[in-house]
Design an enzyme around this catalytic site. Structure first.
Site, PDB file in Angstrom:
ATOM      1  CE1 TYR A  11      38.632  34.962  34.271  1.00  0.00           C
ATOM      2  CE2 TYR A  11      40.203  34.275  32.596  1.00  0.00           C
ATOM      3  CZ  TYR A  11      39.052  34.942  32.949  1.00  0.00           C
ATOM      4  OH  TYR A  11      38.318  35.588  31.983  1.00  0.00           O
ATOM      5  CG  ASP A  14      30.861  47.331  37.925  1.00  0.00           C
ATOM      6  OD1 ASP A  14      31.377  46.764  38.918  1.00  0.00           O
ATOM      7  OD2 ASP A  14      31.333  47.236  36.772  1.00  0.00           O
ATOM      8  CE  LYS A  44      35.455  33.577  33.133  1.00  0.00           C
ATOM      9  NZ  LYS A  44      34.118  34.188  33.135  1.00  0.00           N
TER      10      LYS A  44
END
Length: 312
Positions: A143, A35, A147
């Site tokens: 978003y 991360d 996507k």
């Protein structure tokens, strides 16, 4: 031979539980969590962990070579509500991190990629009930746009370069192990925390907003089973529809009241209402069930019981 797995975005809502499950399945040393920063969490402390910026191709390539990675799970993303506040960064993170892993697979440096899509790929012109696998997709959020574009690129890299990339369109995900992460469906996580702590909840969506949801256990199982399926069973290389249950804030509140009778809910819809209104109310996931034998386990009743047991 066990795969050697790299999870990018391992400290997020899905990454946290996915990492633990994959480590149980394939052995701790075969699953490298990573991360953007090193937090003091179970994911970081329970096995190999690397700090990596998902936007830095060289860093990812270095980890792939260092750990001889075969499979990448790319879970780093800016979610719907958060992305609306920072559209340019959301586009950059959601798209370029995907290009980095697709290009590593194209160069034959990894064998297999998992990349999550979302019901956010659908928009206000999509049929709302039983949204089919193939339908109108005109997303109205950053978003969703990222996507949808990502799905097209996954299919392109499969068709043109033979990349083995697998994807599912997650509905709203509900989990007790990580707090809400900036998604529009996150009210369905937050409501449990507030029910236990305050016995009341102010919902940012209207009482009748019905959306597709899934308990995290089911989402993790779906993610692992699509990756374990033989390559010839994966017929869709954009992203598969995935479904478990659909409910409204009123319905989940009523289910909570069976366990906490004094619980009350009020409604103050905000900017997230518009996002929710643009998404499906229920999903048809026939293809996932046929192609790689997807089955869900939890419904609203069993999920509510499990959430309250874990959080309480």
């Amino acid at each position: 031979m066990n795969p050697k797995i790299l999870i990018i975005g391992a400290c997020g809502q899905i990454g946290t539980e996915l990492t633990q499950k994959l480590r149980k399945l394939y052995g701790t040393d075969n699953v490298i969590a990573s991360d953007i920063r090193k937090l003091n969490t179970d994911v970081v402390n329970s096995g190999p962990f690397e700090v990596v910026n998902a936007l830095d191709f060289n860093q990812i390539e270095h980890l792939v070579e260092l750990h001889q990675i075969t499979d990448i799970y790319l879970m780093a993303a800016l979610l719907s509500a958060t992305a609306e506040k920072n559209p340019a960064f959301a586009w950059d993170l959601n798209m370029n991190s995907l290009f980095h892993v697709l290009n590593l697979a194209k160069a034959k440096k990894v064998k297999k990629i998992f990349w999550p899509s979302s019901i956010a790929v659908f928009g206000p012109t999509t049929p709302k009930e039983n949204t089919p696998q193939y339908t109108i997709m005109e997303p109205s959020t950053v978003y969703g746009i990222s996507k949808q574009a990502g799905e097209r690129w996954c299919e392109y890299y499969h068709n043109i370069y033979g990349v083995d990339v697998r994807s599912i369109r997650y509905p709203g995900l509900i989990s007790w192990s990580t707090p809400p992460g900036g998604g529009t469906t996150d009210y369905a996580v937050d409501i449990f925390y507030k029910a236990i702590a305050d016995k009341k909840y102010e919902c940012f969506l209207s009482s009748k907003t019905k959306m597709p949801m899934m308990y995290m256990d089911d989402a993790i199982n779906a993610t692992i089973s699509i990756m374990q399926a033989p390559e010839e069973k994966i017929k869709i290389h954009s992203s598969y529809n995935l479904a478990a249950m659909s409910f409204t804030p009123t319905e989940i509140a009523n289910e909570i009241k069976k366990h906490i009778p004094e619980f009350t809910i009020t409604y103050e819809p905000d900017f997230r209402q518009k996002i929710a209104d643009s998404w499906p109310a229920s999903i048809d996931d026939t293809e996932a069930r046929q192609d790689w034998d997807w089955k869900h386990t939890f419904d609203l009743e069993s999920m509510t019981k499990d959430m309250l047991e874990h959080l309480g």
